[in-house]
Design a protein around this motif. Structure first.
Motif, PDB file in Angstrom:
ATOM      1  N   ILE A 191       0.838  -1.199   0.000  1.00  0.00           N
ATOM      2  CA  ILE A 191       0.000   0.000   0.000  1.00  0.00           C
ATOM      3  C   ILE A 191       0.875   1.253   0.000  1.00  0.00           C
ATOM      4  CG2 ILE A 191      -1.789   1.262   1.265  1.00  0.00           C
ATOM      5  CD1 ILE A 191      -2.544  -1.434   2.569  1.00  0.00           C
ATOM      6  N   LEU A 192       0.435   2.264  -0.725  1.00  0.00           N
ATOM      7  CA  LEU A 192       1.134   3.551  -0.768  1.00  0.00           C
ATOM      8  C   LEU A 192       0.180   4.666  -0.360  1.00  0.00           C
ATOM      9  CD1 LEU A 192       3.504   5.444  -1.588  1.00  0.00           C
ATOM     10  CD2 LEU A 192       2.572   5.387  -3.922  1.00  0.00           C
ATOM     11  N   ASP A 193       0.632   5.509   0.566  1.00  0.00           N
ATOM     12  CA  ASP A 193      -0.124   6.701   0.966  1.00  0.00           C
ATOM     13  C   ASP A 193       0.660   7.924   0.517  1.00  0.00           C
ATOM     14  OD1 ASP A 193      -1.754   8.604   2.181  1.00  0.00           O
ATOM     15  OD2 ASP A 193      -0.812   8.355   4.143  1.00  0.00           O
ATOM     16  N   LEU A 194       0.081   8.707  -0.376  1.00  0.00           N
ATOM     17  CA  LEU A 194       0.747   9.888  -0.922  1.00  0.00           C
ATOM     18  C   LEU A 194       0.356  11.141  -0.145  1.00  0.00           C
ATOM     19  CD1 LEU A 194       0.084   9.136  -4.709  1.00  0.00           C
ATOM     20  CD2 LEU A 194       2.322   9.023  -3.564  1.00  0.00           C
ATOM     21  N   GLY A 195       1.358  11.910   0.307  1.00  0.00           N
ATOM     22  CA  GLY A 195       1.095  13.121   1.082  1.00  0.00           C
ATOM     23  C   GLY A 195       0.556  12.765   2.450  1.00  0.00           C
ATOM     24  N   THR A 196       1.308  11.987   3.202  1.00  0.00           N
ATOM     25  CA  THR A 196       0.796  11.352   4.418  1.00  0.00           C
ATOM     26  C   THR A 196       0.526  12.307   5.568  1.00  0.00           C
ATOM     27  OG1 THR A 196       1.086   9.386   5.815  1.00  0.00           O
ATOM     28  CG2 THR A 196       3.038  10.801   5.483  1.00  0.00           C
ATOM     29  N   GLY A 197       1.211  13.459   5.630  1.00  0.00           N
ATOM     30  CA  GLY A 197       0.971  14.406   6.728  1.00  0.00           C
ATOM     31  C   GLY A 197       1.279  13.793   8.079  1.00  0.00           C
ATOM     32  N   THR A 198       0.286  13.737   8.955  1.00  0.00           N
ATOM     33  CA  THR A 198       0.468  13.124  10.275  1.00  0.00           C
ATOM     34  C   THR A 198       0.666  11.617  10.187  1.00  0.00           C
ATOM     35  OG1 THR A 198      -1.904  12.771  10.527  1.00  0.00           O
ATOM     36  CG2 THR A 198      -1.008  14.851  11.385  1.00  0.00           C
ATOM     37  N   GLY A 199       0.408  11.062   9.004  1.00  0.00           N
ATOM     38  CA  GLY A 199       0.440   9.609   8.851  1.00  0.00           C
ATOM     39  C   GLY A 199      -0.925   8.995   9.080  1.00  0.00           C
ATOM     40  N   ALA A 200      -1.953   9.818   9.237  1.00  0.00           N
ATOM     41  CA  ALA A 200      -3.280   9.337   9.641  1.00  0.00           C
ATOM     42  C   ALA A 200      -3.783   8.170   8.810  1.00  0.00           C
ATOM     43  CB  ALA A 200      -4.286  10.496   9.578  1.00  0.00           C
ATOM     44  N   ILE A 201      -3.816   8.330   7.488  1.00  0.00           N
ATOM     45  CA  ILE A 201      -4.361   7.277   6.627  1.00  0.00           C
ATOM     46  C   ILE A 201      -3.470   6.039   6.659  1.00  0.00           C
ATOM     47  CG2 ILE A 201      -4.956   6.664   4.254  1.00  0.00           C
ATOM     48  CD1 ILE A 201      -5.545   9.672   3.800  1.00  0.00           C
ATOM     49  N   ALA A 202      -2.170   6.251   6.471  1.00  0.00           N
ATOM     50  CA  ALA A 202      -1.225   5.135   6.434  1.00  0.00           C
ATOM     51  C   ALA A 202      -1.239   4.344   7.737  1.00  0.00           C
ATOM     52  CB  ALA A 202       0.182   5.663   6.156  1.00  0.00           C
ATOM     53  N   LEU A 203      -1.239   5.043   8.857  1.00  0.00           N
ATOM     54  CA  LEU A 203      -1.174   4.367  10.156  1.00  0.00           C
ATOM     55  C   LEU A 203      -2.483   3.649  10.473  1.00  0.00           C
ATOM     56  CD1 LEU A 203       0.762   7.119  12.137  1.00  0.00           C
ATOM     57  CD2 LEU A 203       1.674   5.028  11.095  1.00  0.00           C
ATOM     58  N   ALA A 204      -3.600   4.234  10.069  1.00  0.00           N
ATOM     59  CA  ALA A 204      -4.884   3.565  10.291  1.00  0.00           C
ATOM     60  C   ALA A 204      -4.956   2.267   9.491  1.00  0.00           C
ATOM     61  CB  ALA A 204      -6.033   4.493   9.903  1.00  0.00           C
ATOM     62  N   LEU A 205      -4.464   2.323   8.252  1.00  0.00           N
ATOM     63  CA  LEU A 205      -4.468   1.112   7.422  1.00  0.00           C
ATOM     64  C   LEU A 205      -3.497   0.065   7.977  1.00  0.00           C
ATOM     65  CD1 LEU A 205      -4.598   2.653   3.830  1.00  0.00           C
ATOM     66  CD2 LEU A 205      -6.471   1.625   5.142  1.00  0.00           C
ATOM     67  N   ALA A 206      -2.321   0.523   8.394  1.00  0.00           N
ATOM     68  CA  ALA A 206      -1.327  -0.401   8.939  1.00  0.00           C
ATOM     69  C   ALA A 206      -1.813  -1.047  10.236  1.00  0.00           C
ATOM     70  CB  ALA A 206      -0.018   0.341   9.181  1.00  0.00           C
ATOM     71  N   TRP A 207      -2.548  -0.287  11.026  1.00  0.00           N
ATOM     72  CA  TRP A 207      -3.072  -0.785  12.300  1.00  0.00           C
ATOM     73  C   TRP A 207      -4.134  -1.865  12.073  1.00  0.00           C
ATOM     74  CZ3 TRP A 207      -1.904   0.234  17.429  1.00  0.00           C
ATOM     75  CH2 TRP A 207      -2.828  -0.206  18.377  1.00  0.00           C
ATOM     76  N   HIS A 208      -5.023  -1.610  11.106  1.00  0.00           N
ATOM     77  CA  HIS A 208      -6.142  -2.521  10.878  1.00  0.00           C
ATOM     78  C   HIS A 208      -5.829  -3.616   9.857  1.00  0.00           C
ATOM     79  CE1 HIS A 208      -9.115  -0.412  13.353  1.00  0.00           C
ATOM     80  NE2 HIS A 208      -8.544   0.703  12.941  1.00  0.00           N
ATOM     81  N   ALA A 209      -4.726  -3.482   9.141  1.00  0.00           N
ATOM     82  CA  ALA A 209      -4.298  -4.521   8.193  1.00  0.00           C
ATOM     83  C   ALA A 209      -2.825  -4.826   8.456  1.00  0.00           C
ATOM     84  CB  ALA A 209      -4.513  -4.052   6.754  1.00  0.00           C
ATOM     85  N   PRO A 210      -2.515  -5.407   9.611  1.00  0.00           N
ATOM     86  CA  PRO A 210      -1.127  -5.585  10.046  1.00  0.00           C
ATOM     87  C   PRO A 210      -0.264  -6.459   9.144  1.00  0.00           C
ATOM     88  CG  PRO A 210      -2.630  -6.835  11.445  1.00  0.00           C
ATOM     89  CD  PRO A 210      -3.473  -5.954  10.592  1.00  0.00           C
ATOM     90  N   GLN A 211      -0.874  -7.288   8.294  1.00  0.00           N
ATOM     91  CA  GLN A 211      -0.086  -8.137   7.407  1.00  0.00           C
ATOM     92  C   GLN A 211       0.337  -7.401   6.139  1.00  0.00           C
ATOM     93  OE1 GLN A 211       0.903 -11.074   8.606  1.00  0.00           O
ATOM     94  NE2 GLN A 211      -0.264 -10.438  10.410  1.00  0.00           N
TER      95      GLN A 211
END
Length: 282
Positions: free
Chosen positions: A117-137
């Motif tokens: 998965i790629l998150d472009l313009g992550t800022g605080t990391g909100a989107i990327a971290l939420a996805l990583a948290w709920h899809a740990p694999q």
């Protein structure tokens, strides 16, 4: 003069009501006092008649004045809740908003197996971290052109102990070479440069580079959609947040670029907010 919890809240509510609706003024007054005293809402209610120490009263008054000058609550507190995660925020980052949770929910529905998965313009990391948290694999790469934003994202990644997230300094795809992903998500700048809202409310305090994108607000979205096919695996998805009045324009950009299965989703306010499409190699 010493004041009780109830007196401080009443005074703050009256002042904040000149800035925000009365219902919000009450909530904001409580939030600022809870932050000052490091207590929860139940404590405030149970100790309404307690006298607040002078130092705490001064600290609360200082925070209140910052808010009355228009500074966003999130910047005053230094954090914002997003998709169940507590994230640090600073003036280097856009403040995560509930509407963006629509993008996270849409992405999670596509993650049936471990993905790149790629998150472009992550800022605080909100989107990327939420996805990583709920899809740990899954493995998440998050990029931003702002080094200040990346420092905040790294702090949040570290606090959440998410080892399946990689942060990179990159202007969109510039540092990603030939890397390809199964899912690309982004909440890019999408406000028109001349939009009067940029000089109003919370937006006055947020980084302009994270908000505005050219005369029509589509400059960055246009660039992302054009370049994304070179970084998507066959069957991969591109999901973009956009303005409430931009869905049709974004759909057209997807079509021109050759994407298929284009769909627009609505946010909590029933506004068209996220448009997604699939890249299929012919």
């Amino acid at each position: 003069m010493s004041q009780t919890v109830q007196q401080l809240l009443q005074t703050a509510r009256q002042q904040l009501a000149q800035l925000v609706p009365a219902s919000e003024a009450s909530i904001e007054a409580q939030i600022l006092l809870m932050h000052t005293l490091d207590v929860n809402r139940a404590w405030l209610l149970a100790h309404a008649t307690d006298v607040v120490p002078e130092k705490s009263t001064q600290d609360f008054t200082h925070l209140l004045q910052r808010r009355l000058q228009g500074e966003p609550i999130a910047y005053i507190l230094g954090y914002r809740e997003f998709f169940g995660l507590k994230l640090a925020v600073t003036s280097d980052t856009l403040i995560p908003r509930p509407d963006t949770e629509t993008l996270v929910e849409a992405a999670l529905q596509k993650i049936m197996q471990p993905l790149q998965i790629l998150d472009l313009g992550t800022g605080t990391g909100a989107i990327a971290l939420a996805l990583a948290w709920h899809a740990p694999q899954s493995q998440v790469t998050a990029v931003d052109a702002s080094e200040g934003a990346l420092r905040v994202a790294e702090k949040n990644r570290h606090c959440l102990q998410l080892d399946n997230v990689t942060l990179l300094h990159s202007h969109w795809f510039s540092a990603l070479a030939n890397q390809a992903f199964d899912l690309i998500v982004s909440n890019p700048p999408y406000i028109e440069a001349a939009d009067q809202h940029l000089s109003q409310g919370d937006l006055r305090f947020e980084p302009l580079s994270a908000l505005a994108a050219g005369e029509d607000g589509l400059a960055d979205i246009r660039q992302i959609i054009t370049q994304a096919p070179g970084h998507l695996n066959d069957g991969g998805w591109l999901m973009l947040e956009h303005g409430y009045n931009q869905a049709e324009a974004v759909q057209n950009l997807y079509q021109i670029a050759g994407f298929e299965h284009i769909q627009t989703l609505r946010d909590l306010g029933d506004n068209p907010r996220v448009t997604l499409a699939q890249w299929l190699v012919i």
